[in-house]
Design a protein around this motif. Structure first.
Motif, PDB file in Angstrom:
ATOM      1  N   VAL A  12       0.823  -1.065   0.057  1.00  0.00           N
ATOM      2  CA  VAL A  12       0.010   0.084   0.031  1.00  0.00           C
ATOM      3  C   VAL A  12       0.881   1.284  -0.143  1.00  0.00           C
ATOM      4  CG1 VAL A  12      -1.682   1.155   1.181  1.00  0.00           C
ATOM      5  CG2 VAL A  12      -1.815  -1.179   1.371  1.00  0.00           C
ATOM      6  N   TYR A  13       0.459   2.172  -0.872  1.00  0.00           N
ATOM      7  CA  TYR A  13       1.259   3.322  -0.658  1.00  0.00           C
ATOM      8  C   TYR A  13       0.126   4.516  -0.981  1.00  0.00           C
ATOM      9  CZ  TYR A  13       4.024   7.568  -1.745  1.00  0.00           C
ATOM     10  OH  TYR A  13       4.648   8.750  -1.677  1.00  0.00           O
ATOM     11  N   ASN A  14      -0.116   5.104   0.048  1.00  0.00           N
ATOM     12  CA  ASN A  14      -1.193   6.416  -0.203  1.00  0.00           C
ATOM     13  C   ASN A  14      -2.587   5.826  -0.746  1.00  0.00           C
ATOM     14  OD1 ASN A  14       0.286   8.006   1.229  1.00  0.00           O
ATOM     15  ND2 ASN A  14       1.197   9.126  -0.639  1.00  0.00           N
ATOM     16  N   GLY A  15      -3.068   4.784  -0.132  1.00  0.00           N
ATOM     17  CA  GLY A  15      -4.324   4.083  -0.876  1.00  0.00           C
ATOM     18  C   GLY A  15      -5.448   4.367   0.105  1.00  0.00           C
ATOM     19  N   GLU A  16      -5.563   5.217   0.983  1.00  0.00           N
ATOM     20  CA  GLU A  16      -6.583   5.400   2.122  1.00  0.00           C
ATOM     21  C   GLU A  16      -8.026   5.542   1.306  1.00  0.00           C
ATOM     22  OE1 GLU A  16      -6.203   9.303   3.853  1.00  0.00           O
ATOM     23  OE2 GLU A  16      -6.569  10.302   2.173  1.00  0.00           O
ATOM     24  N   ASN A  17      -8.277   5.717   0.055  1.00  0.00           N
ATOM     25  CA  ASN A  17      -9.525   5.856  -0.335  1.00  0.00           C
ATOM     26  C   ASN A  17     -10.115   4.780  -0.310  1.00  0.00           C
ATOM     27  OD1 ASN A  17      -9.189   8.862  -0.455  1.00  0.00           O
ATOM     28  ND2 ASN A  17      -8.607   8.732  -2.723  1.00  0.00           N
ATOM     29  N   TYR A  18      -9.602   3.510  -0.851  1.00  0.00           N
ATOM     30  CA  TYR A  18     -10.536   2.319  -1.260  1.00  0.00           C
ATOM     31  C   TYR A  18      -9.807   1.092  -0.160  1.00  0.00           C
ATOM     32  CZ  TYR A  18     -10.924   5.348  -5.365  1.00  0.00           C
ATOM     33  OH  TYR A  18     -11.368   6.461  -6.172  1.00  0.00           O
ATOM     34  N   LEU A  19      -8.833   1.377   0.402  1.00  0.00           N
ATOM     35  CA  LEU A  19      -8.378   0.367   1.419  1.00  0.00           C
ATOM     36  C   LEU A  19      -8.988  -0.586   1.959  1.00  0.00           C
ATOM     37  CD1 LEU A  19      -5.472  -0.976   2.173  1.00  0.00           C
ATOM     38  CD2 LEU A  19      -4.998   0.918   3.619  1.00  0.00           C
ATOM     39  N   GLY A  20      -9.950   0.231   2.999  1.00  0.00           N
ATOM     40  CA  GLY A  20     -10.784  -0.435   3.590  1.00  0.00           C
ATOM     41  C   GLY A  20     -11.656  -1.526   2.836  1.00  0.00           C
ATOM     42  N   GLU A  21     -12.005  -1.217   1.834  1.00  0.00           N
ATOM     43  CA  GLU A  21     -13.043  -2.012   1.087  1.00  0.00           C
ATOM     44  C   GLU A  21     -12.106  -3.205   0.404  1.00  0.00           C
ATOM     45  OE1 GLU A  21     -16.249  -1.777  -2.474  1.00  0.00           O
ATOM     46  OE2 GLU A  21     -14.858  -0.033  -2.178  1.00  0.00           O
ATOM     47  N   ALA A  22     -10.885  -3.068   0.035  1.00  0.00           N
ATOM     48  CA  ALA A  22     -10.072  -4.028  -0.384  1.00  0.00           C
ATOM     49  C   ALA A  22      -9.795  -5.163   0.925  1.00  0.00           C
ATOM     50  CB  ALA A  22      -8.722  -3.361  -0.770  1.00  0.00           C
ATOM     51  N   ILE A  23      -9.383  -4.390   1.932  1.00  0.00           N
ATOM     52  CA  ILE A  23      -9.055  -5.340   3.112  1.00  0.00           C
ATOM     53  C   ILE A  23     -10.049  -6.076   3.341  1.00  0.00           C
ATOM     54  CG2 ILE A  23      -8.586  -5.553   5.510  1.00  0.00           C
ATOM     55  CD1 ILE A  23      -6.827  -2.810   5.099  1.00  0.00           C
ATOM     56  N   ASP A  24     -11.630  -5.527   3.597  1.00  0.00           N
ATOM     57  CA  ASP A  24     -12.837  -6.183   3.865  1.00  0.00           C
ATOM     58  C   ASP A  24     -13.055  -7.334   2.922  1.00  0.00           C
ATOM     59  OD1 ASP A  24     -13.280  -4.703   6.257  1.00  0.00           O
ATOM     60  OD2 ASP A  24     -14.627  -3.360   4.774  1.00  0.00           O
ATOM     61  N   SER A  25     -12.725  -7.215   1.540  1.00  0.00           N
ATOM     62  CA  SER A  25     -13.019  -8.292   0.705  1.00  0.00           C
ATOM     63  C   SER A  25     -12.120  -9.697   0.975  1.00  0.00           C
ATOM     64  CB  SER A  25     -12.617  -7.759  -0.822  1.00  0.00           C
ATOM     65  OG  SER A  25     -11.409  -7.796  -0.939  1.00  0.00           O
ATOM     66  N   ILE A  26     -10.849  -9.495   1.498  1.00  0.00           N
ATOM     67  CA  ILE A  26     -10.028 -10.328   1.870  1.00  0.00           C
ATOM     68  C   ILE A  26     -10.576 -11.127   3.127  1.00  0.00           C
ATOM     69  CG2 ILE A  26      -7.457 -11.209   2.422  1.00  0.00           C
ATOM     70  CD1 ILE A  26      -7.948 -10.722  -0.427  1.00  0.00           C
ATOM     71  N   LEU A  27     -10.846 -10.354   4.209  1.00  0.00           N
ATOM     72  CA  LEU A  27     -11.068 -10.938   5.521  1.00  0.00           C
ATOM     73  C   LEU A  27     -12.666 -11.569   5.571  1.00  0.00           C
ATOM     74  CD1 LEU A  27     -10.110  -8.066   7.979  1.00  0.00           C
ATOM     75  CD2 LEU A  27      -8.780 -10.107   7.342  1.00  0.00           C
ATOM     76  N   ASN A  28     -13.213 -11.241   4.579  1.00  0.00           N
ATOM     77  CA  ASN A  28     -14.503 -11.896   4.448  1.00  0.00           C
ATOM     78  C   ASN A  28     -14.485 -13.074   3.383  1.00  0.00           C
ATOM     79  OD1 ASN A  28     -15.769 -10.317   6.170  1.00  0.00           O
ATOM     80  ND2 ASN A  28     -16.122  -8.570   4.473  1.00  0.00           N
ATOM     81  N   GLN A  29     -13.460 -13.582   2.976  1.00  0.00           N
ATOM     82  CA  GLN A  29     -13.446 -14.666   2.264  1.00  0.00           C
ATOM     83  C   GLN A  29     -14.063 -16.124   2.546  1.00  0.00           C
ATOM     84  OE1 GLN A  29     -11.738 -15.247  -1.239  1.00  0.00           O
ATOM     85  NE2 GLN A  29     -12.209 -12.864  -1.303  1.00  0.00           N
ATOM     86  N   SER A  30     -14.493 -16.768   1.941  1.00  0.00           N
ATOM     87  CA  SER A  30     -14.934 -18.298   2.502  1.00  0.00           C
ATOM     88  C   SER A  30     -13.891 -19.032   2.820  1.00  0.00           C
ATOM     89  CB  SER A  30     -15.562 -18.834   1.358  1.00  0.00           C
ATOM     90  OG  SER A  30     -14.897 -18.972   0.025  1.00  0.00           O
ATOM     91  N   PHE A  31     -12.597 -18.900   2.370  1.00  0.00           N
ATOM     92  CA  PHE A  31     -11.445 -19.612   2.660  1.00  0.00           C
ATOM     93  C   PHE A  31     -10.861 -18.843   3.629  1.00  0.00           C
ATOM     94  CE2 PHE A  31      -6.949 -20.684   2.710  1.00  0.00           C
ATOM     95  CZ  PHE A  31      -6.939 -22.178   2.166  1.00  0.00           C
ATOM     96  N   THR A  32     -10.352 -19.514   4.818  1.00  0.00           N
ATOM     97  CA  THR A  32     -10.187 -18.678   5.891  1.00  0.00           C
ATOM     98  C   THR A  32      -8.548 -18.811   6.400  1.00  0.00           C
ATOM     99  OG1 THR A  32     -10.718 -20.225   7.392  1.00  0.00           O
ATOM    100  CG2 THR A  32     -12.283 -18.309   6.883  1.00  0.00           C
ATOM    101  N   ASP A  33      -8.047 -20.038   5.790  1.00  0.00           N
ATOM    102  CA  ASP A  33      -6.587 -20.539   6.560  1.00  0.00           C
ATOM    103  C   ASP A  33      -5.464 -19.631   5.640  1.00  0.00           C
ATOM    104  OD1 ASP A  33      -4.430 -21.809   7.473  1.00  0.00           O
ATOM    105  OD2 ASP A  33      -4.516 -23.477   6.127  1.00  0.00           O
ATOM    106  N   PHE A  34      -5.333 -18.206   5.959  1.00  0.00           N
ATOM    107  CA  PHE A  34      -4.385 -17.416   5.427  1.00  0.00           C
ATOM    108  C   PHE A  34      -3.903 -16.345   6.495  1.00  0.00           C
ATOM    109  CE2 PHE A  34      -8.449 -15.288   4.334  1.00  0.00           C
ATOM    110  CZ  PHE A  34      -8.138 -14.228   4.979  1.00  0.00           C
ATOM    111  N   GLU A  35      -2.830 -16.062   6.194  1.00  0.00           N
ATOM    112  CA  GLU A  35      -2.080 -14.806   6.717  1.00  0.00           C
ATOM    113  C   GLU A  35      -2.357 -13.783   5.648  1.00  0.00           C
ATOM    114  OE1 GLU A  35       2.177 -14.815   7.560  1.00  0.00           O
ATOM    115  OE2 GLU A  35       2.555 -15.856   5.606  1.00  0.00           O
ATOM    116  N   PHE A  36      -2.401 -12.406   6.144  1.00  0.00           N
ATOM    117  CA  PHE A  36      -2.668 -11.420   5.174  1.00  0.00           C
ATOM    118  C   PHE A  36      -1.429 -10.415   5.552  1.00  0.00           C
ATOM    119  CE2 PHE A  36      -5.831  -7.994   3.924  1.00  0.00           C
ATOM    120  CZ  PHE A  36      -5.248  -7.691   2.761  1.00  0.00           C
ATOM    121  N   ILE A  37      -0.124 -10.382   4.859  1.00  0.00           N
ATOM    122  CA  ILE A  37       0.903  -9.456   5.016  1.00  0.00           C
ATOM    123  C   ILE A  37       0.454  -8.097   4.322  1.00  0.00           C
ATOM    124  CG2 ILE A  37       3.275  -8.907   4.375  1.00  0.00           C
ATOM    125  CD1 ILE A  37       3.609 -11.953   4.869  1.00  0.00           C
ATOM    126  N   ILE A  38       0.323  -7.107   4.858  1.00  0.00           N
ATOM    127  CA  ILE A  38       0.159  -5.731   4.348  1.00  0.00           C
ATOM    128  C   ILE A  38       1.450  -4.913   4.383  1.00  0.00           C
ATOM    129  CG2 ILE A  38      -1.434  -3.824   4.340  1.00  0.00           C
ATOM    130  CD1 ILE A  38      -3.408  -5.302   5.401  1.00  0.00           C
TER     131      ILE A  38
END
Length: 335
Positions: A12-38
Motif C-alpha cells: 500500500v502506498y497512499n491508498g486510503e480512499n479504497y483500502l478498507g474495501e479491499a481489506i474487507d474483501s479479503i477478510l470476508n473470504q470463504s477460505f480462511t486459512d491465510f495470513e494477510f501481509i500488508i
C-alpha cells in the motif's frame, strides 16, 4: 502457531480512499486459512490508520521506513511469507468472496500449474468491462511473447518453482514487474486462468498505467527483448525498434514500414518453427491477428494496404473473407 496455507500479499502506498474495501474483501473470504501481509510502503496519508483499525489476527502489518516501491515491497513480503501459495491483492481492488477458495482448489487439482489468474472486471463511474484471458498454458505462453495477459491482482502462485527456487520479482523492474515474472516462469512451468471473474479492479487516475505510462511501456519492452533472446532470433536494432513500434500501436505505418513488418513477422514465424519455443498454432494465429491489426490501422495508404494484406499469409490461418471485406472497405474510403 499453525502455518497458514496461503499468504495474501498487498503493498500500500497512499491508498486510503479504497483500502478498507479491499481489506474487507479479503477478510470476508470463504477460505480462511491465510495470513494477510500488508506492506505500508511509506504512506503519508491515513492508510496506516485504516490498517490498524482492524483487529483480525491474520493481518501482519509491515512498515517500510520510506517508500521503496512496489517491486521491493512485494519481495519483502515474499521473504516473510509462510504460505504454500501466494495470493496477490491490490489496495484498490475487490476480491469476490470465493476467490481464494476457488484458486486454492484449482492449484491443488492441477499440480503442473504454478501460476493461476482469473478474468477481471474493470469498473469506473458505473461502467463495467470484463477482461478475459485464455486458460490454456500454451496459449498464454505464446501471448506473453507479445504482451502481458495475466492480470496481476488476480493471481495465486506457488511460493517455490519446480526447480526449488523461491519466487521473487526482479528488482531491476520498477514497472512491469509482473510481466517479467510471468514471462520468466512460463519458460520453466505452466500458467493458467480460471475462466470467471474473481476480482473487481477499480480504474482511476492514480493507477500506474495512468501516472507512468512511459515507464510501464519501457519496462515491458525490456521483457519483450528478453523474449526475443529466448526465441533465439538473430536480430538488429532496426528490427527491435520495429517490434516495439507495432506492439505499442504506434500507427499508422507507411507502406515501407508495412513491408518491413511483414518480413519481420515471417522471420519470427521461421525462428519459432526452427526452435519450437512456442506452440506453432497459437503463435502463428497471433502473428496473423497482429498483421490484420497493423494493416487496418494503416489504411491511410489506401488500396495498397489491401493488396499487400491479401498477398501475404503470415500464419497458418486462411485469410478470412470478413476481414478482407472490412479492410477493403476501409482502404477504399481512404482512396
Amino acid at each position: 502457531m499453525t502455518v497458514p496455507r496461503v499468504t495474501v500479499l498487498m503493498s500500500v502506498y497512499n491508498g486510503e480512499n479504497y483500502l478498507g474495501e479491499a481489506i474487507d474483501s479479503i477478510l470476508n473470504q470463504s477460505f480462511t486459512d491465510f495470513e494477510f501481509i500488508i506492506i505500508n510502503d511509506g504512506c503519508t496519508d491515513s492508510s496506516r490508520d485504516v490498517i490498524t483499525s482492524y483487529s483480525d489476527h491474520r493481518i501482519r502489518l509491515i512498515d517500510n521506513q520510506r517508500n521503496i516501491g512496489l517491486t521491493r515491497s512485494l519481495n519483502k513480503g515474499l521473504e516473510l511469507a509462510q504460505g504454500e501459495y501466494i495470493v496477490r491483492m491490490d489496495a484498490d481492488d475487490i476480491s469476490l468472496s470465493k476467490r481464494i477458495e476457488k484458486q486454492v482448489s484449482f492449484m491443488h487439482n492441477n499440480l503442473s500449474i504454478d501460476v493461476c489468474g482469473s478474468w477481471i472486471k474493470y469498473f469506473r463511474n458505473g461502467n463495467k468491462i470484463v477482461f478475459r484471458s485464455p486458460s490454456d498454458p500454451e496459449e498464454i505462453k505464446a501471448n506473453l511473447f507479445f504482451r502481458n495477459i495475466i492480470f496481476h491482482p488476480t493471481v495465486i502462485f506457488r511460493i517455490k518453482l519446480p526447480n526449488g527456487d523461491r519466487v521473487f520479482y526482479n528488482e531491476n523492474y520498477l514497472r512491469a514487474q509482473d510481466y517479467e515474472l510471468w514471462s520468466r516462469i512460463s519458460q520453466l512451468s505452466n500458467i493458467s486462468n480460471i475462466n470467471e471473474v474473481l476480482v473487481k479492479h477499480r480504474s482511476h487516475e492514480n493507477t500506474i498505467f495512468k501516472t507512468d505510462r512511459k515507464g510501464q511501456i519501457e519496462a515491458a519492452n525490456k521483457v519483450r527483448f528478453n523474449q526475443l533472446v529466448y526465441l533465439g532470433i538473430d536480430t538488429n536494432d532496426e528490427e527491435i525498434q520495429l517490434h516495439y513500434k507495432w506492439i505499442n500501436k504506434k500507427f499508422p505505418f507507411s507502406i515501407d514500414l508495412l513491408n518491413q513488418t511483414n518480413k519481420w513477422f515471417q522471420k519470427l514465424r521461421a525462428y519459432n518453427n526452427k526452435f519450437r519455443i512456442y506452440n506453432s498454432v497459437y503463435f502463428e494465429k497471433l502473428l496473423y491477428d497482429y498483421w490484420f491489426l497493423v494493416c487496418t490501422s494503416s489504411t491511410e495508404n489506401g488500396i495498397k494496404v489491401y493488396n499487400l494484406y491479401k498477398s501475404t499469409n503470415v500464419g497458418m490461418q486462411a485469410l478470412r473473407m470478413d476481414q478482407k471485406v472490412k479492410l477493403l472497405i476501409k482502404c477504399l474510403v481512404k482512396c
